[in-house]
Design a protein around this motif. Structure first.
Motif, PDB file in Angstrom:
ATOM      1  N   UNK A 344       0.578  -1.091  -0.212  1.00 49.44           N
ATOM      2  CA  UNK A 344      -0.131   0.008   0.099  1.00 49.44           C
ATOM      3  C   UNK A 344       0.531   1.077   0.082  1.00 49.44           C
ATOM      4  N   UNK A 345       0.317   2.377   0.552  1.00 45.17           N
ATOM      5  CA  UNK A 345       0.608   3.071   0.771  1.00 45.17           C
ATOM      6  C   UNK A 345       2.451   3.954   1.429  1.00 45.17           C
ATOM      7  N   UNK A 346       2.895   2.607   2.376  1.00 46.92           N
ATOM      8  CA  UNK A 346       4.040   2.030   2.993  1.00 46.92           C
ATOM      9  C   UNK A 346       4.876   1.498   1.474  1.00 46.92           C
ATOM     10  N   UNK A 347       4.249   0.635   1.201  1.00 46.19           N
ATOM     11  CA  UNK A 347       5.105   0.371  -0.459  1.00 46.19           C
ATOM     12  C   UNK A 347       5.688   1.691  -0.806  1.00 46.19           C
ATOM     13  N   UNK A 348       4.517   2.400  -0.940  1.00 40.31           N
ATOM     14  CA  UNK A 348       5.119   3.442  -2.407  1.00 40.31           C
ATOM     15  C   UNK A 348       6.222   4.437  -2.131  1.00 40.31           C
ATOM     16  N   UNK A 349       6.328   4.127  -0.448  1.00 38.80           N
ATOM     17  CA  UNK A 349       6.785   5.405  -0.079  1.00 38.80           C
ATOM     18  C   UNK A 349       8.299   4.539  -0.246  1.00 38.80           C
ATOM     19  N   UNK A 350       8.433   3.148   0.202  1.00 36.77           N
ATOM     20  CA  UNK A 350       9.446   2.209   0.014  1.00 36.77           C
ATOM     21  C   UNK A 350      10.886   1.690  -0.815  1.00 36.77           C
TER      22      UNK A 350
END
Length: 398
Positions: A344-350
């Motif tokens: 999700x959104x955390x994967x987009x940041x990482x």
């Protein structure tokens, strides 16, 4: 009786018997290597396709570990600097983690506190956006009439729309809050122990291998990954901070409420390539249409931000990052969609730091030659293969 030099003179005319055998063995070795490379490629493709399901199901375990590794790479240089000043290793690790948490808390407090005050104005903004929509609907009334005529010609279907009631936003937050809190705690705990054990890890890599060359290569890979990822994140953070300051000043000059919030949003969303600036533009469009007196005035903040982003993305960032951190946009979007699908959104940041780590790793161990492998080239170019190719290539002198 033959002449003494006759036999010696006839020997060079005979071709050496070992040449054909060596070429045959080389060709067999290349065929075996190509078969093994095909198996490795198929296993890699299968792992690439199966990994999202494993990582998404076990996100409670794998996501904190991945985030902790990135935090370790980012905070290890700061802990090393503190240790060089005479601070004990454990205390240096704790201070590095506290500094990072303080920066994150200050950034989110600068964004969330004004956002809660704007949330109270949400009904007013929705009403204003509705009036803007009605104005635009009157301007494009001819398009609605054409749509009605097309519907009359085609005919209406008798399907019945069924709407299923789902959980509200507050219910979703209440359900996911314990899991999120657990993942955050695990991430910071693992990051602390990894930062604290960085010295022992380096010593094990250097002195725990049987081959000195392998130890040196492993140490170089670790150093390159750490330096590249840390330098990229810090450099991009400084660039995004500058973007946030410019956006905050622009919001203050245009009279927008909570300019620090807009600057903080621009800074945080700019860490997400392509999608973050699009989300920021959408927020500015919605807020502008909900507060301005006309559609033209409401679009000014979004247009100004788009102009700033185009200048930053095409002039400032490439000039500062240089060729060392230049990555293929297709690979960035692929990594973004891949890790967003998983986490999700955390994967987009990482996604970008993980792509940078993989790029630095493959720069040392060798990148797979996928396109060349289809046309008969080796999957990985190694010194042994290069020597074999040179031995099979005829020399210019014949």
């Amino acid at each position: 009786m033959s002449e003494p030099g006759g036999e010696a003179e006839r020997r060079p005319d005979k071709p050496p018997r070992s040449t054909g055998g060596s070429k045959k063995r080389t060709l067999l070795a290349e065929q075996e290597l190509r078969l093994l490379s095909t198996l490795v490629l198929l296993l890699g493709v299968g792992l690439f396709l199966a990994l999202p399901f494993v990582l998404s199901i076990g996100s409670v375990v794998f996501l904190p570990v991945t985030a902790a590794v990135l935090l370790t790479v980012l905070l290890a240089p700061l802990a090393d600097r503190l240790s060089s000043w005479g601070v004990p290793n454990t205390l240096a690790s704790v201070l590095a983690l506290i500094i990072f948490v303080a920066i994150v808390v200050l950034a989110f407090s600068a964004i969330l506190q004004p956002a809660f005050s704007l949330f109270d104005r949400l009904p007013e903004l929705i009403e204003q956006i509705g009036s803007r929509y009605r104005e635009m609907q009157e301007e494009f009334a001819w398009l609605a009439n054409a749509n009605e005529r097309l519907t009359d010609l085609v005919g209406e279907s008798g399907a019945t729309e069924v709407v299923l009631a789902g959980p509200s936003v507050f219910q979703q937050v209440a359900i996911s809050a314990p899991v999120l809190l657990l993942e955050v705690m695990l991430t910071f705990l693992m990051a602390f122990f990894m930062v604290e054990a960085r010295g022992r890890l380096r010593r094990n890599i250097l002195f725990g291998r049987t081959s000195f060359g392998t130890s040196v290569k492993a140490a170089r890979v670790l150093r390159e990954v750490q330096d590249r990822v840390a330098a990229y994140i810090l450099t991009v953070a400084w660039i995004n901070l500058g973007v946030g300051i410019v956006v905050a000043l622009g919001a203050w000059a245009m009279g927008l409420p909570a300019p620090i919030m807009w600057g903080g949003l621009a800074m945080l969303l700019n860490f997400i390539p392509y999608v973050g600036p699009l989300a920021m533009t959408g927020l500015l469009v919605l807020f502008g249409l909900g507060t301005a007196d006309s559609v033209f005035l409401g679009m000014i903040p979004a247009v100004a931000y788009i102009t700033l982003h185009v200048f930053e993305a095409n002039a400032i960032t490439p000039a500062i990052l240089g060729r060392r951190f230049t990555m293929n946009p297709v690979m960035i979007l692929l990594a973004f969609s891949y890790f967003t699908w998983i986490w999700g959104a955390i994967g987009a940041l990482l996604s970008v730091p993980l792509l940078l780590m993989l790029t630095a790793f493959f720069d040392h161990v060798g990148r797979p030659n996928l396109l060349g492998f289809i046309f008969g080239e080796p999957l990985f170019q190694t010194p042994l293969i290069e020597e074999a190719d040179e031995s099979l290539t005829p020399s210019p002198n014949g």
